[in-house]
Design a protein around this motif. Structure first.
Motif, PDB file in Angstrom:
ATOM      1  N   LEU A  46      26.430  40.775 -56.954  1.00 32.40           N
ATOM      2  CA  LEU A  46      26.470  39.316 -57.099  1.00 32.40           C
ATOM      3  C   LEU A  46      27.660  38.870 -57.939  1.00 32.40           C
ATOM      4  O   LEU A  46      28.233  37.801 -57.698  1.00 32.40           O
ATOM      5  CB  LEU A  46      25.165  38.826 -57.738  1.00 32.40           C
ATOM      6  N   GLY A  55      24.738  37.641 -49.215  1.00 30.16           N
ATOM      7  CA  GLY A  55      23.681  37.136 -50.074  1.00 30.16           C
ATOM      8  C   GLY A  55      22.300  37.426 -49.514  1.00 30.16           C
ATOM      9  O   GLY A  55      21.391  37.832 -50.249  1.00 30.16           O
ATOM     10  N   VAL A  59      18.364  33.889 -55.290  1.00 32.19           N
ATOM     11  CA  VAL A  59      19.477  34.212 -54.402  1.00 32.19           C
ATOM     12  C   VAL A  59      19.381  33.395 -53.117  1.00 32.19           C
ATOM     13  O   VAL A  59      20.396  32.908 -52.592  1.00 32.19           O
ATOM     14  CB  VAL A  59      19.508  35.724 -54.094  1.00 32.19           C
ATOM     15  N   GLY A  92      19.286  39.698 -51.179  1.00 31.44           N
ATOM     16  CA  GLY A  92      17.935  39.175 -51.312  1.00 31.44           C
ATOM     17  C   GLY A  92      16.904  40.086 -50.672  1.00 31.44           C
ATOM     18  O   GLY A  92      15.857  40.377 -51.265  1.00 31.44           O
TER      19      GLY A  92
END
Length: 544
Positions: A28, A181, A89, A185
């Motif tokens: 991230l 992303g 997220v 997640g």
């Protein structure tokens, strides 16, 4: 060694959670640069904010997690932490544009402008991940506090290494930000499921499934928006930048890190859509017998294509990003030929290694908020000068303001070029002191050309384009006493660009054919696009 093999083959639940938290936190952090850059740039200040926020959030999570670990640590708690991180997220994937715009409204000096956005988007999930290591240390079967802590943080560090290398070298070159992303997640949710699947903990299991659906839904909805430049034809994350191709009507536009870089009228490819590309032809009035031209930076190859097609010259292009080259060939009708040679290499490296000399070198690799400092210094200018013929010309397409506080970068570059070249000329492309394309032209000739002399040459020479209006933007040398000469060992480009943060970048759009003369009223400004899921039509400027 046997114990190591046993550990690798059968990691415990807490160990797996620590490893995945390391992968996710560092992944991230790398991804944060790509999410924040279109709004705030990718300067040293942006990256400093990202690193500081991640360290601060992790430290706070470590501290509070350590205080609560003895009473609260359990596999179920670890699962809830992972689920909560995954849910946030999903929020970042779905609403990053709204969150960025909200945080960007906080009135702060330019160099701190990205800090609220980084805190809002990445502070909470990183804080939650910070709890996992102390909880895992409390649950560890390793005897002794020191041994348990060392083992847990070693596992987390290995995860961070995997996250850093994997995101940088595998994920970003291959997938978009939303997809990556979503992947993080789902990785967090999958780990939470693994922790709770075998027990009777129904609530975290149901929550994991619900968050997994939320993450996937956020990714799907996040990919359905329309750019301000029109429907998105192509989008990718390259090793160097975010790249997007849009088309509104007949105008196809290339965006790099959220800023318009090149445009082509698919119905009339010879038209100069962005007005500043007309200025690329000014050097044809400042020198004679142009046989070979080098462009440093390709983008949509507007300039290289025009020179290769309109003049009897050989054009070399040095473009560092291979994805830009592939995109130009696929969407902007770029085809290599005997007259157009494309080299996938950085501009400075190309100039060091080439055995050619050039009549014209065009520097077109600068952005509003990300400038390769190695292409700005006096050492680079000397290298370029050594590759120019005796009457050669250097042309730099800068993005800056021609005057006022936001002009520091332009004025520093002017002063740097003047250390090497006898004559340096300035041609803004818009009225006033707005941030715009400022064209700086340097010659090896001691004789200074006046505006009237350029107008007379424009009348006599058949260069295929009428430059009367462009010549009227001729400006006197700017004051440079308060800006530095840029050198390899000291080139504070980020601080010079800092006054431009939050300022409009105005790109003039030409309404007529590239070989014609457009009137002032046809020069409509096109601002940097805002990823808002809408379409902004001509004559609109928006804040970057």
């Amino acid at each position: 060694m046997a114990s190591l093999r046993a550990y690798v083959g059968r990691p415990s639940g807490p160990e797996l959670a620590v490893f995945i938290s390391g992968v996710a936190s560092m992944g991230l952090e790398i991804l944060a640069g790509r999410i924040v850059a279109p709004q705030f740039g990718s300067s040293i200040y942006t990256w400093g904010s990202i690193i500081a926020v991640f360290l601060a959030a992790l430290s706070l999570g470590y501290h509070l997690g350590g205080q609560r670990a003895a009473e609260r640590a359990s596999d179920e708690r670890l699962a809830w932490l992972l689920i909560g991180t995954a849910a946030y997220v999903a929020l970042v994937v779905f609403a990053s544009d709204i969150l960025l715009a909200t945080a960007g409204a906080v009135p702060l000096p330019g160099r701190f402008a990205s800090l609220p956005a980084v805190i809002l988007l990445f502070g909470p999930p990183t804080y939650l991940l910070g709890f996992i290591s102390p909880y895992a240390a409390e649950l560890s079967d390793t005897e002794g506090v020191g041994a348990a802590s060392g083992h847990v943080y070693a596992v987390g560090t290995v995860g961070s290494i995997v996250g850093a290398f994997g995101t940088t070298f595998a994920l970003i070159p291959a997938f978009g930000v939303e997809t990556i992303g979503v992947g993080f997640g789902l990785l967090l949710v999958g780990t939470a499921l693994w922790l709770t699947w075998t027990g009777e903990r129904r609530k975290p299991t149901v929550a994991s499934v619900a968050v997994a659906v939320l993450v996937v839904g956020a990714g799907v909805s996040g990919s359905l928006g329309v750019s301000a430049g029109g429907p998105v034809l192509y989008q990718t994350q390259t090793p160097y930048q975010e790249l997007e191709v849009t088309q509104l009507g007949d105008v196809r536009t290339l965006y790099l890190d959220g800023q318009p870089h090149s445009a082509m009228d698919v119905a009339d490819p010879d038209r100069h859509v962005f007005d500043y590309t007309r200025y690329f032809h000014l050097p044809m009035l400042m020198t004679e017998d142009v046989d070979r031209v080098l462009f440093v930076g390709g983008g949509g190859f507007t300039g290289p294509k025009h020179f290769a097609e309109e003049y009897n010259v050989t054009v070399d292009v040095a473009e560092l990003d291979p994805a830009v080259i592939d995109t130009a060939k696929r969407y902007f009708d770029v085809a290599e030929s005997e007259r157009l040679n494309v080299h996938n290499v950085g501009g400075r490296q190309f100039l060091r290694e080439t055995n050619h000399t050039y009549d014209l070198i065009v520097l077109d690799a600068y952005k509003k908020d990300k400038v390769p400092f190695q292409l700005t210094t006096v050492e680079f200018m000397r290298l370029a000068e050594s590759r120019l013929d005796a009457d050669g010309v250097l042309f730099a397409n800068l993005i800056s303001a021609p005057s006022g506080p936001a002009s520091k970068f332009y004025r520093a570059e002017y002063r740097t070029m003047a250390q090497v070249y006898p004559q340096v000329y300035t041609f803004p492309t818009a009225e006033g002191s707005v941030v715009q394309n400022v064209e700086v032209v340097a010659t090896k000739s001691d004789r200074r050309l006046t505006e009237d002399a350029l107008q007379r040459r424009n009348e006599r020479r058949a260069v295929g384009i009428d430059l009367r209006r462009e010549i009227t933007y001729y400006r006197s040398p700017p004051p440079t006493d308060d800006v530095p000469v840029l050198r390899d060992d000291r080139a504070p480009v980020d601080s010079l660009l800092d006054p431009m943060v939050g300022r409009r970048y105005v790109v003039q759009r030409n309404a007529e054919n590239g070989t014609g003369q457009s009137s002032q009223r046809d020069r409509s400004p096109v601002g940097v696009r805002e990823k808002c899921g809408c379409v902004r039509h001509r004559a609109v400027t928006v804040s970057p």
